[in-house]
Design an enzyme around this catalytic site. Structure first.
Site, mmCIF file in Angstrom:
data_model
loop_
_atom_site.group_PDB
_atom_site.id
_atom_site.type_symbol
_atom_site.label_atom_id
_atom_site.label_comp_id
_atom_site.label_asym_id
_atom_site.label_seq_id
_atom_site.Cartn_x
_atom_site.Cartn_y
_atom_site.Cartn_z
ATOM 1 N N ALA A 157 44.228 5.947 19.171
ATOM 2 C CA ALA A 157 43.958 7.174 19.933
ATOM 3 C C ALA A 157 44.899 7.241 21.139
ATOM 4 O O ALA A 157 45.611 8.233 21.332
ATOM 5 C CB ALA A 157 42.504 7.208 20.395
ATOM 6 N N TYR A 158 44.914 6.187 21.935
ATOM 7 C CA TYR A 158 45.746 6.180 23.142
ATOM 8 C C TYR A 158 47.228 6.269 22.769
ATOM 9 O O TYR A 158 47.974 7.086 23.318
ATOM 10 C CB TYR A 158 45.475 4.921 23.967
#
Ligand SMILES: NC(=O)c1ccc[n+]([C@@H]2O[C@H](COP(=O)([O-])OP(=O)(O)OC[C@H]3O[C@@H](n4cnc5c(N)ncnc54)[C@H](O)[C@@H]3O)[C@@H](O)[C@H]2O)c1
Length: 251
Positions: A157-158
């Site tokens: 995600a990051y």
């Protein structure tokens, strides 16, 4: 006047209450800019501008959640009314979270990361850019990450949100190339800031072990590069990603 002076300029820095953003706020204020530090951590009403001091420096703080479309629009409008057109926008507000394999990543967590890191950067750019374009001069600096260049395992995600920030920077750089507004990103590796309190300790140490200079970066080192990219001395780079990885990146 020294050639790194920002006297007479207005700078907007998101995530300005902490870490890399706070170092950028101080860098600009120390060199004479009028600085608006935009952060959701300020305990005031949304979009309210409040004078504050950082040591001996005067800045203005604005409570704003950069993932909130209305708050961002109001914040940009209030700053423009108060100070006229900004010439510098630094998008440093960002979040990360605990590491996990993609198949164990909740959709809520994924959306939360994207809302701040990607939507926040988009919304701030969209709200502030018309002023820069109208003025015919501006510098935008987006804080991406080495994670967005390489993709860190257990951090989909990051990492992908930061890849999106890089893509946005490249598109925008080309889009604005003839307007006097330059748009660049920096890609830091590990820096000593509160964001890493959310990161697993062993993972944090693994990332530091991958830095050839053998240590995390210090926020003033990020502020120096941001300061250059925000200045008129940066004149032939746009849509670019600048390394800040202590030698980790090999490209
Ligand atoms: N520190 C690192 O190791 C590192 C490495 C690579 C990239 N980065 C990136 O640098 C940027 C700055 O991170 P940092 O290390 O200074 O972290 P930090 O946690 O010290 O500062 C982040 C700031 O962003 C603010 N913020 C978070 N969500 C917000 C929102 N929705 N609206 C407004 N403000 C919000 C926080 O309140 C905080 O003040 C982030 O985008 C981060 O992803 C940091």
């Amino acid at each position: 006047m020294s050639d790194d002076s920002f006297a007479g300029q207005v700078a907007i820095v998101t995530g300005g209450a902490s870490g890399i953003g706070a170092a950028a706020v101080e860098h600009f204020a120390r060199r004479g800019a009028r600085v608006f530090s935009v952060d959701r951590d300020y305990q005031t009403a949304p979009a309210e501008i409040v004078a504050a001091r950082v040591g001996t420096l005067e800045i203005e703080t604005v409570h704003c959640d950069v993932s909130d479309e209305q708050q961002v629009a109001e914040t940009a409008e209030r700053i423009a009314t108060e100070a006229g057109s900004a010439s510098i926008l630094v998008n440093s507000a960002g979040i990360t979270g605990p590491q996990a394999p993609l198949w164990e990543t909740s959709y809520d967590y994924w959306k939360q990361i994207y809302r701040v890191n990607v939507d926040g950067t988009f919304l701030m750019c969209r709200a502030v850019l018309p002023h820069l374009i109208k003025a015919g001069y501006g510098r935008v600096i987006n804080i991406a990450s080495m994670a967005g260049m390489e993709g860190n395992a257990r951090s989909s995600a990051y990492s992908s949100s930061k890849s999106a920030v890089i893509g946005l920077t490249k598109s925008l750089g080309k889009e604005l190339a003839r307007t006097g507004v330059l748009v660049n990103a920096i890609a830091p590796t590990v820096f000593t800031t509160p964001i890493n309190q959310k990161v697993d300790q062993d993972y944090h140490e693994y990332l530091i072990s991958r830095i050839p200079l053998g240590r995390p970066g210090e926020v003033h080192e990020a502020a120096e590069l941001i300061g250059f990219l925000a200045s008129s001395r940066c004149s032939f780079s746009t849509g670019a990603v600048f390394d800040l990885s202590g030698g980790r990146a090999v490209y």
